[in-house]
Design a protein around this motif. Structure first.
Motif, PDB file in Angstrom:
ATOM      1  N   GLU A   4       4.641 -33.721  -9.897  1.00  0.00           N
ATOM      2  CA  GLU A   4       3.993 -32.557  -9.292  1.00  0.00           C
ATOM      3  C   GLU A   4       4.847 -32.009  -8.150  1.00  0.00           C
ATOM      4  O   GLU A   4       5.730 -32.671  -7.649  1.00  0.00           O
ATOM      5  CB  GLU A   4       2.610 -32.951  -8.754  1.00  0.00           C
ATOM      6  N   GLY A   5       4.541 -30.805  -7.743  1.00  0.00           N
ATOM      7  CA  GLY A   5       5.255 -30.203  -6.619  1.00  0.00           C
ATOM      8  C   GLY A   5       6.166 -29.084  -7.059  1.00  0.00           C
ATOM      9  O   GLY A   5       6.291 -28.782  -8.244  1.00  0.00           O
ATOM     10  N   ASP A   6       6.837 -28.484  -6.084  1.00  0.00           N
ATOM     11  CA  ASP A   6       7.659 -27.316  -6.386  1.00  0.00           C
ATOM     12  C   ASP A   6       9.159 -27.599  -6.357  1.00  0.00           C
ATOM     13  O   ASP A   6       9.967 -26.689  -6.342  1.00  0.00           O
ATOM     14  CB  ASP A   6       7.309 -26.170  -5.432  1.00  0.00           C
ATOM     15  N   GLY A   7       9.526 -28.862  -6.344  1.00  0.00           N
ATOM     16  CA  GLY A   7      10.946 -29.204  -6.356  1.00  0.00           C
ATOM     17  C   GLY A   7      11.143 -30.700  -6.454  1.00  0.00           C
ATOM     18  O   GLY A   7      10.182 -31.460  -6.528  1.00  0.00           O
ATOM     19  N   GLY A   8      12.403 -31.113  -6.470  1.00  0.00           N
ATOM     20  CA  GLY A   8      12.713 -32.537  -6.527  1.00  0.00           C
ATOM     21  C   GLY A   8      12.446 -33.217  -5.197  1.00  0.00           C
ATOM     22  O   GLY A   8      12.075 -32.579  -4.210  1.00  0.00           O
ATOM     23  N   ALA A   9      12.642 -34.508  -5.170  1.00  0.00           N
ATOM     24  CA  ALA A   9      12.440 -35.279  -3.938  1.00  0.00           C
ATOM     25  C   ALA A   9      13.531 -34.911  -2.927  1.00  0.00           C
ATOM     26  O   ALA A   9      14.709 -34.813  -3.293  1.00  0.00           O
ATOM     27  CB  ALA A   9      12.503 -36.768  -4.242  1.00  0.00           C
ATOM     28  N   PRO A  10      13.153 -34.710  -1.662  1.00  0.00           N
ATOM     29  CA  PRO A  10      14.176 -34.446  -0.645  1.00  0.00           C
ATOM     30  C   PRO A  10      15.167 -35.607  -0.540  1.00  0.00           C
ATOM     31  O   PRO A  10      14.792 -36.772  -0.640  1.00  0.00           O
ATOM     32  CB  PRO A  10      13.355 -34.315   0.649  1.00  0.00           C
ATOM     33  N   VAL A  11      16.433 -35.268  -0.364  1.00  0.00           N
ATOM     34  CA  VAL A  11      17.507 -36.263  -0.265  1.00  0.00           C
ATOM     35  C   VAL A  11      18.273 -35.997   1.029  1.00  0.00           C
ATOM     36  O   VAL A  11      18.683 -34.863   1.287  1.00  0.00           O
ATOM     37  CB  VAL A  11      18.459 -36.171  -1.485  1.00  0.00           C
ATOM     38  N   TYR A  18      19.066 -30.970   0.398  1.00  0.00           N
ATOM     39  CA  TYR A  18      19.351 -31.560  -0.910  1.00  0.00           C
ATOM     40  C   TYR A  18      18.078 -32.129  -1.531  1.00  0.00           C
ATOM     41  O   TYR A  18      17.145 -32.514  -0.821  1.00  0.00           O
ATOM     42  CB  TYR A  18      20.385 -32.684  -0.762  1.00  0.00           C
ATOM     43  N   SER A  19      18.074 -32.204  -2.854  1.00  0.00           N
ATOM     44  CA  SER A  19      16.941 -32.795  -3.564  1.00  0.00           C
ATOM     45  C   SER A  19      17.415 -33.386  -4.881  1.00  0.00           C
ATOM     46  O   SER A  19      18.554 -33.157  -5.304  1.00  0.00           O
ATOM     47  CB  SER A  19      15.858 -31.741  -3.818  1.00  0.00           C
ATOM     48  N   THR A  20      16.523 -34.133  -5.517  1.00  0.00           N
ATOM     49  CA  THR A  20      16.844 -34.691  -6.833  1.00  0.00           C
ATOM     50  C   THR A  20      16.658 -33.611  -7.895  1.00  0.00           C
ATOM     51  O   THR A  20      15.808 -32.730  -7.754  1.00  0.00           O
ATOM     52  CB  THR A  20      15.941 -35.895  -7.168  1.00  0.00           C
ATOM     53  N   PRO A  21      17.436 -33.663  -8.984  1.00  0.00           N
ATOM     54  CA  PRO A  21      17.253 -32.697 -10.069  1.00  0.00           C
ATOM     55  C   PRO A  21      15.955 -32.976 -10.831  1.00  0.00           C
ATOM     56  O   PRO A  21      15.423 -34.088 -10.779  1.00  0.00           O
ATOM     57  CB  PRO A  21      18.479 -32.919 -10.965  1.00  0.00           C
ATOM     58  N   LEU A  22      15.463 -31.958 -11.526  1.00  0.00           N
ATOM     59  CA  LEU A  22      14.230 -32.074 -12.305  1.00  0.00           C
ATOM     60  C   LEU A  22      14.511 -31.902 -13.797  1.00  0.00           C
ATOM     61  O   LEU A  22      15.498 -31.285 -14.183  1.00  0.00           O
ATOM     62  CB  LEU A  22      13.227 -31.002 -11.868  1.00  0.00           C
ATOM     63  N   ILE A  23      13.606 -32.435 -14.598  1.00  0.00           N
ATOM     64  CA  ILE A  23      13.655 -32.235 -16.048  1.00  0.00           C
ATOM     65  C   ILE A  23      12.798 -31.011 -16.356  1.00  0.00           C
ATOM     66  O   ILE A  23      11.580 -31.035 -16.150  1.00  0.00           O
ATOM     67  CB  ILE A  23      13.105 -33.459 -16.815  1.00  0.00           C
ATOM     68  N   ALA A  24      13.429 -29.933 -16.811  1.00  0.00           N
ATOM     69  CA  ALA A  24      12.727 -28.694 -17.178  1.00  0.00           C
ATOM     70  C   ALA A  24      11.772 -28.228 -16.074  1.00  0.00           C
ATOM     71  O   ALA A  24      10.666 -27.763 -16.354  1.00  0.00           O
ATOM     72  CB  ALA A  24      11.977 -28.884 -18.494  1.00  0.00           C
ATOM     73  N   SER A  51      12.888 -40.394   1.425  1.00  0.00           N
ATOM     74  CA  SER A  51      11.724 -39.500   1.359  1.00  0.00           C
ATOM     75  C   SER A  51      10.684 -40.023   0.369  1.00  0.00           C
ATOM     76  O   SER A  51       9.477 -39.876   0.595  1.00  0.00           O
ATOM     77  CB  SER A  51      12.142 -38.079   0.970  1.00  0.00           C
ATOM     78  N   CYS A  52      11.140 -40.634  -0.723  1.00  0.00           N
ATOM     79  CA  CYS A  52      10.224 -41.214  -1.713  1.00  0.00           C
ATOM     80  C   CYS A  52       9.608 -42.501  -1.171  1.00  0.00           C
ATOM     81  O   CYS A  52       8.414 -42.745  -1.324  1.00  0.00           O
ATOM     82  CB  CYS A  52      10.963 -41.532  -3.007  1.00  0.00           C
ATOM     83  N   PRO A  76       3.335 -41.261   1.880  1.00  0.00           N
ATOM     84  CA  PRO A  76       3.015 -39.866   2.184  1.00  0.00           C
ATOM     85  C   PRO A  76       3.464 -39.362   3.563  1.00  0.00           C
ATOM     86  O   PRO A  76       3.003 -38.324   4.004  1.00  0.00           O
ATOM     87  CB  PRO A  76       1.486 -39.857   2.102  1.00  0.00           C
ATOM     88  N   ILE A  77       4.369 -40.074   4.226  1.00  0.00           N
ATOM     89  CA  ILE A  77       4.930 -39.530   5.470  1.00  0.00           C
ATOM     90  C   ILE A  77       6.063 -38.581   5.087  1.00  0.00           C
ATOM     91  O   ILE A  77       6.913 -38.919   4.266  1.00  0.00           O
ATOM     92  CB  ILE A  77       5.468 -40.642   6.392  1.00  0.00           C
ATOM     93  N   ARG A  78       6.052 -37.410   5.704  1.00  0.00           N
ATOM     94  CA  ARG A  78       7.156 -36.468   5.570  1.00  0.00           C
ATOM     95  C   ARG A  78       7.792 -36.304   6.946  1.00  0.00           C
ATOM     96  O   ARG A  78       7.084 -36.175   7.953  1.00  0.00           O
ATOM     97  CB  ARG A  78       6.670 -35.109   5.058  1.00  0.00           C
ATOM     98  N   ILE A  79       9.108 -36.316   6.982  1.00  0.00           N
ATOM     99  CA  ILE A  79       9.846 -36.168   8.240  1.00  0.00           C
ATOM    100  C   ILE A  79      10.401 -34.747   8.330  1.00  0.00           C
ATOM    101  O   ILE A  79      11.060 -34.281   7.404  1.00  0.00           O
ATOM    102  CB  ILE A  79      11.006 -37.175   8.321  1.00  0.00           C
ATOM    103  N   THR A  80      10.105 -34.094   9.431  1.00  0.00           N
ATOM    104  CA  THR A  80      10.721 -32.799   9.726  1.00  0.00           C
ATOM    105  C   THR A  80      11.715 -33.047  10.844  1.00  0.00           C
ATOM    106  O   THR A  80      11.352 -33.578  11.896  1.00  0.00           O
ATOM    107  CB  THR A  80       9.671 -31.760  10.174  1.00  0.00           C
ATOM    108  N   LYS A  81      12.973 -32.681  10.593  1.00  0.00           N
ATOM    109  CA  LYS A  81      14.026 -32.923  11.583  1.00  0.00           C
ATOM    110  C   LYS A  81      14.184 -31.691  12.480  1.00  0.00           C
ATOM    111  O   LYS A  81      14.370 -30.587  11.997  1.00  0.00           O
ATOM    112  CB  LYS A  81      15.347 -33.226  10.872  1.00  0.00           C
ATOM    113  N   TYR A  82      14.095 -31.931  13.771  1.00  0.00           N
ATOM    114  CA  TYR A  82      14.347 -30.890  14.767  1.00  0.00           C
ATOM    115  C   TYR A  82      15.638 -31.250  15.506  1.00  0.00           C
ATOM    116  O   TYR A  82      16.206 -32.324  15.281  1.00  0.00           O
ATOM    117  CB  TYR A  82      13.166 -30.778  15.726  1.00  0.00           C
ATOM    118  N   GLU A  83      16.085 -30.386  16.368  1.00  0.00           N
ATOM    119  CA  GLU A  83      17.373 -30.618  17.039  1.00  0.00           C
ATOM    120  C   GLU A  83      17.398 -31.938  17.799  1.00  0.00           C
ATOM    121  O   GLU A  83      18.380 -32.673  17.735  1.00  0.00           O
ATOM    122  CB  GLU A  83      17.696 -29.452  17.976  1.00  0.00           C
TER     123      GLU A  83
END
Length: 195
Positions: free
Chosen positions: A32-39, A80-86, A120-121, A125-132
């Protein structure tokens, strides 16, 4: 919010419960989601270097997606992210008895590689947002994880305990020990106020 060194941690990570329940969710976060896993940038070269050892664990479609798109994707915003199948499941995923699992992680468990999977995987369910000057750690609520929330509540396991291993992997044992102490201290203060 909880602050430790250059990290700001949402209270939800201390207060909300979570334990993955693959029997119920079937590994939906890998599809699910709108893209691959963040890398992370430093993980890009790891994906390249381990691909030959991970390849046998992947589906034919996953292998084709990686050979066509590369071991990682560079997004328009420079991340960067992981590639998706179709455009659907992660190319590194595999089906095991109807459950979507990680081929990288399986290769790790079989001792073919010494890297478990993208952080990231591992941290979800923790997501990290990087700031300066700091990282913000937030709880990413997603309806597909409802079984994990119920399971965590039933078992009494908060997010920070469920994710002890990846949090230590990312920030170190000292950081995790400090997090645990700050959470316990915060709870003691809350309990004292109730009395």
């Amino acid at each position: 919010m909880i602050t430790i060194d250059n990290t700001v941690i949402s209270e939800d990570i201390a207060d909300k419960f979570f334990v993955c329940d693959l029997a119920k969710c079937k590994g939906a976060c890998c599809v699910e989601g709108d893209g691959g896993a963040p890398v992370d940038q430093d993980e890009v070269m790891i994906l390249k270097s381990i691909y030959k050892k991970v390849k046998p664990y992947l589906s034919k479609q996953g292998q084709e997606a990686i050979e066509e798109q590369g071991t990682y994707i560079r997004e328009q915003d420079g991340t960067y992210s992981t590639p998706l199948i179709a455009g659907k499941e992660c190319a590194y995923s595999l089906y095991d008895k109807g459950i979507l699992k990680c081929g990288i992680e399986q290769a790790y468990y079989d001792k073919k590689i010494d890297w478990k999977k993208p952080i990231s995987c591992h941290l979800y369910p923790i997501r990290i947002t990087k700031y300066e000057h700091y990282d913000a750690l937030n709880y990413d609520r997603w309806n597909i994880c409802s079984p994990a929330c119920s399971n965590g509540r039933e078992l009494g396991v908060p997010i920070y305990q469920f994710l002890k291993e990846p949090l230590i992997r990312k920030y170190g044992e000292g950081w995790y020990k400090t997090l645990t102490l700050k959470i316990k201290k915060g709870r003691a203060v809350t309990e004292a106020k109730k009395k």
